[in-house]
Scaffold this motif. Structure first.
Motif, mmCIF file in Angstrom:
data_model
loop_
_atom_site.group_PDB
_atom_site.id
_atom_site.type_symbol
_atom_site.label_atom_id
_atom_site.label_comp_id
_atom_site.label_asym_id
_atom_site.label_seq_id
_atom_site.Cartn_x
_atom_site.Cartn_y
_atom_site.Cartn_z
ATOM 1 N N CYS A 1 -26.281 -22.852 10.272
ATOM 2 C CA CYS A 1 -26.499 -21.636 10.685
ATOM 3 C C CYS A 1 -25.372 -20.869 10.077
ATOM 4 N N GLY A 2 -25.377 -19.449 9.918
ATOM 5 C CA GLY A 2 -24.159 -18.461 9.336
ATOM 6 C C GLY A 2 -23.757 -18.997 8.061
ATOM 7 N N SER A 3 -22.307 -19.208 8.176
ATOM 8 C CA SER A 3 -21.837 -19.447 6.664
ATOM 9 C C SER A 3 -22.350 -20.740 6.261
ATOM 10 N N ALA A 4 -22.786 -21.693 7.137
ATOM 11 C CA ALA A 4 -23.306 -23.222 6.834
ATOM 12 C C ALA A 4 -24.570 -22.752 5.922
ATOM 13 N N VAL B 1 -26.412 -28.720 7.334
ATOM 14 C CA VAL B 1 -24.962 -28.426 7.030
ATOM 15 C C VAL B 1 -24.298 -28.110 8.202
ATOM 16 N N SER B 2 -23.123 -28.585 8.564
ATOM 17 C CA SER B 2 -22.342 -27.964 9.760
ATOM 18 C C SER B 2 -20.789 -28.255 9.279
ATOM 19 N N GLN B 3 -20.150 -27.410 9.566
ATOM 20 C CA GLN B 3 -18.718 -27.728 9.608
ATOM 21 C C GLN B 3 -18.309 -28.725 10.742
ATOM 22 N N SER B 4 -18.580 -27.974 12.050
ATOM 23 C CA SER B 4 -18.142 -28.636 13.315
ATOM 24 C C SER B 4 -18.929 -29.844 13.458
ATOM 25 N N THR C 1 -23.279 -27.866 16.050
ATOM 26 C CA THR C 1 -23.927 -26.441 16.319
ATOM 27 C C THR C 1 -25.322 -26.904 17.052
ATOM 28 N N VAL D 1 -11.738 -18.876 13.531
ATOM 29 C CA VAL D 1 -13.138 -19.045 14.007
ATOM 30 C C VAL D 1 -14.114 -18.769 12.893
ATOM 31 N N VAL D 2 -13.635 -17.988 11.746
ATOM 32 C CA VAL D 2 -14.459 -17.852 10.593
ATOM 33 C C VAL D 2 -14.388 -19.050 9.754
ATOM 34 N N SER D 3 -15.216 -19.393 8.949
ATOM 35 C CA SER D 3 -15.186 -20.553 8.116
ATOM 36 C C SER D 3 -14.734 -19.985 6.630
ATOM 37 N N LEU E 1 -20.623 -11.190 5.735
ATOM 38 C CA LEU E 1 -20.606 -11.681 6.916
ATOM 39 C C LEU E 1 -19.146 -11.695 7.321
ATOM 40 N N LYS E 2 -18.245 -12.305 6.495
ATOM 41 C CA LYS E 2 -16.835 -12.437 6.703
ATOM 42 C C LYS E 2 -16.132 -11.007 7.083
ATOM 43 N N GLU F 1 -17.308 -9.995 10.605
ATOM 44 C CA GLU F 1 -16.881 -10.955 11.712
ATOM 45 C C GLU F 1 -15.856 -10.604 11.952
ATOM 46 N N VAL G 1 -20.778 -23.370 18.165
ATOM 47 C CA VAL G 1 -21.823 -22.925 18.984
ATOM 48 C C VAL G 1 -22.565 -23.937 19.612
HETATM 49 C C1 F6R Z 1 -18.790 -17.808 9.959
HETATM 50 C C2 F6R Z 1 -19.004 -18.643 10.737
HETATM 51 C C3 F6R Z 1 -20.389 -19.185 11.607
HETATM 52 C C4 F6R Z 1 -20.769 -20.696 11.398
HETATM 53 C C5 F6R Z 1 -21.676 -21.132 11.922
HETATM 54 C C6 F6R Z 1 -22.320 -22.570 11.841
HETATM 55 O O1 F6R Z 1 -17.742 -17.618 9.570
HETATM 56 O O2 F6R Z 1 -17.890 -19.590 10.899
HETATM 57 O O3 F6R Z 1 -21.285 -18.520 10.934
HETATM 58 O O4 F6R Z 1 -20.662 -20.819 9.926
HETATM 59 O O5 F6R Z 1 -21.498 -20.974 13.416
HETATM 60 O O6 F6R Z 1 -21.086 -23.237 12.345
HETATM 61 P P1 F6R Z 1 -21.122 -24.899 11.919
HETATM 62 O O7 F6R Z 1 -20.812 -24.969 10.367
HETATM 63 O O8 F6R Z 1 -20.011 -25.590 12.625
HETATM 64 O O9 F6R Z 1 -22.436 -25.402 12.033
#
Ligand code: F6R
Length: 605
Positions: A300-303, A346-349, A352, A398-400, A483-484, A487, A602
């Motif tokens: 989602c989003g940046s991922a 793909v997910s930073q956190s 999601t 908050v932004v990646s 997006l960046k 946001e 999220v």
């Molecule tokens: C953009 C941003 C969001 C996340 C998205 C997915 O700067 O931070 O678009 O990339 O909510 O989040 P993760 O990577 O945690 O699944």
């Protein structure tokens, strides 16, 4: 979304809870609160706004060594003092903090009101507090289980009771919950970052589990009461990474950390002997890699945008058809799941919800999924069971930024490894390895030249609308850049494939709509020159991010990144766009680390 932290031990709970809230604020920041049990009473403090507003109203000391705290991202009920968590039962003895959504809250609320319960807030969570409070004769864990048996929806929660103050009850169904083990003290949190420097090890609850957490240990069981065993994992990471240091914002710090983050993503994964990459965690033998007919990347989003770059890399280097798709769109369209497709989440956190649900859909249909994840031990990492950890370190803004870069680096490695079992030559592999090794210094050189971006930033900051253009993989970078910018600056920034301009968006171009074009020195440079001419003919101001040695005519301002292996150019071209978003948002005085309406993780649908 929503941060939860709870403590039981011998130390005063207040400073530990406040520190935990500060660290979790990225998860939601429209209100915050805490409750501490002592001497048969529950002291509750809560406040609309950020954690610092709560802190400004707290007494210097609140006695008590067991407490729960919460920072909120509102779903049910506007942000207000009353809707802030913790929520209590009628007697004010049970304190509940909750992350998630109780779907049948309205029905339960009507039922409780029919029984004479008076509600103080508009939240779904208060229902839980009253349900738990109805069973003073049971143990707290029994009361929580009985309440949860009536509830439909998603939750991660922590509960304390002034009358039974020896334990925190934690439960999970869809919202992350981690138990932290310290020395004669225990913690509960929605993210292990809250516990760094305090807990030695952590255990992650799974959906449908409830834990009774005491100062001297914890017990985990299913909602039906069957005890489950939890393995402990050492809590790695440095609490220092959670500090802004000399930087004015976490975002700027995390942009600056990218050279180091990339080094860590690459560490131990470059195989110079066979001119390939080695990603042990993907657990794919060469023969299995050869059998892959398609790659599908979900995020989602940046991922997702990092996944678009990843798909391009896999297709170019491994010649496997690859595509990225927003995870939520994928899961809702009843996708065909193929045996010979490799799915990559793909997910930073790693938390999601939409990405997690997409993975579960793939697995349910018999597909295999690899994770590309930053947060170690997170729900998605555990759900995938195999994949690639980014090792980019905690990302607090908050932004990646750094995790986008590290994700693309991880995809370069995956594409190289898949490519080398197929037709990618050893010479090409060697070139890529050399190019990857140069990345940290090249990124550093871009960050060091931040001041040169000022003219582009000034032009963007003075406009209400901006358009970002790029072709093929640079379109993904344009999407990420737009997006960046939107946001954190709240400007209207839209990305288009440059090839699409004349099919519609050109109608929007005026002298007041700057167009930022991502134009590397590739086969499409001549086409990008034509796009610039089309925009200039309509008096649109053109800004450009390009590569050293490219001379673009009729461009108001441009910034050139170092030359590199062509496949790695997207990584470098993205860094100035991060810095631009930061500069524009700074010039406009925005809340850069905690932009309005957003939260980092999220975890709701
Ligand atoms: C953009 C941003 C969001 C996340 C998205 C997915 O700067 O931070 O678009 O990339 O909510 O989040 P993760 O990577 O945690 O699944």
């Amino acid at each position: 979304m929503c941060g939860i932290v709870a403590y039981v031990g011998a130390r005063p709970a207040l400073p530990l809870l406040v520190e935990g809230l500060r660290r979790l604020e990225y998860r939601g920041y429209d209100s915050a609160g805490l409750a501490i049990a002592e001497g048969g009473t529950l002291a509750v403090h809560k406040r609309k706004g950020k954690v610092r507003e709560l802190e400004s109203t707290l007494p210097a000391q609140v006695p008590g060594s067991v407490g729960v705290a919460h920072t909120r991202w509102a779903t049910h009920g506007e942000p207000s003092d009353l809707n802030a968590h913790p929520h209590t039962d009628a007697a004010g003895r049970i304190g509940v903090v909750h992350n998630g959504i109780i779907e049948n809250a309205a029905e339960l609320r009507r039922r409780l009101e029919g029984e004479g319960v008076v509600f103080r807030s508009q939240t779904d969570t208060e229902v839980l507090a009253h349900l738990i409070g109805r069973r003073p004769e049971s143990s707290l864990v029994e009361a929580v289980c009985a309440a949860l048996a009536l509830v439909k929806g998603a939750y991660g929660l922590a509960v304390i009771d002034a009358d039974r103050p020896g334990a925190i009850i934690a439960a999970r169904n869809g919202g992350p919950v981690v138990i932290g083990v310290g020395d004669d003290e225990m913690f509960v949190a929605s993210d292990a970052v809250a516990l760094m420097g305090h807990a030695r090890s952590v255990a992650h609850l799974d959906d449908g589990e409830v834990a009774e957490v005491r100062a001297d240990g914890f017990t985990v069981m299913t909602l039906e009461g069957a005890e489950t065993f939890k393995a402990l994992q050492a809590l790695e990471g440095d609490a220092g990474g959670l500090d802004k240091g000399d930087f004015s914002h976490f975002m700027r710090k995390e942009i600056a950390e990218q050279p180091e983050a990339v080094r860590r993503t690459l560490l131990g994964r470059l195989d110079h002997r066979f001119q390939t990459a080695h990603l042990g965690g993907i657990e794919l033998a060469a023969r299995e890699m050869l059998d892959i007919r398609r790659v599908k990347i979900l995020g989602c989003g940046s991922a997702f945008y990092a996944g678009v770059v990843g798909a391009h890399l896999i297709e170019q280097l491994a010649r496997i058809p690859a595509q990225a798709e927003p995870a939520a769109e994928f899961r809702y369209r009843n996708p065909v799941v193929e045996q010979d497709t490799l799915y990559v989440a793909v997910s930073q956190s790693g938390e999601t919800f939409d990405t997690l649900a997409a993975i579960q859909e793939v697995k349910r249909k018999g597909g295999r999924v690899l994770g590309v994840i930053n947060a170690i031990g997170s729900t998605i990492a555990r759900e995938c069971g195999r994949g690639v950890y980014l090792h980019a370190g905690p990302e607090v803004a908050v932004v990646s930024t750094k995790t986008f870069t590290s994700t693309v680096v991880a995809f370069c490695l995956l594409a190289l490894q898949l490519g080398r079992v197929r037709d990618l030559s050893s010479a090409h592999g060697q070139r890529l390895l050399a190019g990857l090794s140069l990345l940290p210094d090249q990124i550093q050189s871009i960050v060091d030249r931040e001041a040169e971006l000022a003219p582009i930033a000034a032009r963007l900051a003075a406009s209400e609308h901006a358009y970002f253009l790029g072709r093929t993989v640079s379109h993904a970078i344009a999407m990420e850049g737009a997006l960046k910018l939107k946001e954190i600056s709240y400007l209207h920034a839209e990305a288009y494939a440059a090839s699409e301009l004349k099919h519609g968006p050109l109608a929007l171009i005026t002298p007041h709509t700057p167009v930022l074009i991502v134009a590397p020195d590739d086969d499409l440079l001549a086409k990008n020159r034509s796009t610039i001419a089309e925009v200039r003919t309509r008096q649109g101001p053109v800004l450009a991010v390009t590569q050293d040695g490219v001379d673009l005519e009729d461009v108001e301002a441009s910034f050139a990144v170092p030359r590199c292996e062509p496949e790695l150019a997207p990584l470098l071209l993205n860094i100035p766009l991060q810095l631009l978003a930061y500069q524009v948002a700074s010039a406009l005085g925005r809340d850069i680390d905690q932009p309005r309406n957003l939260a980092k993780s999220v975890t709701v649908e």
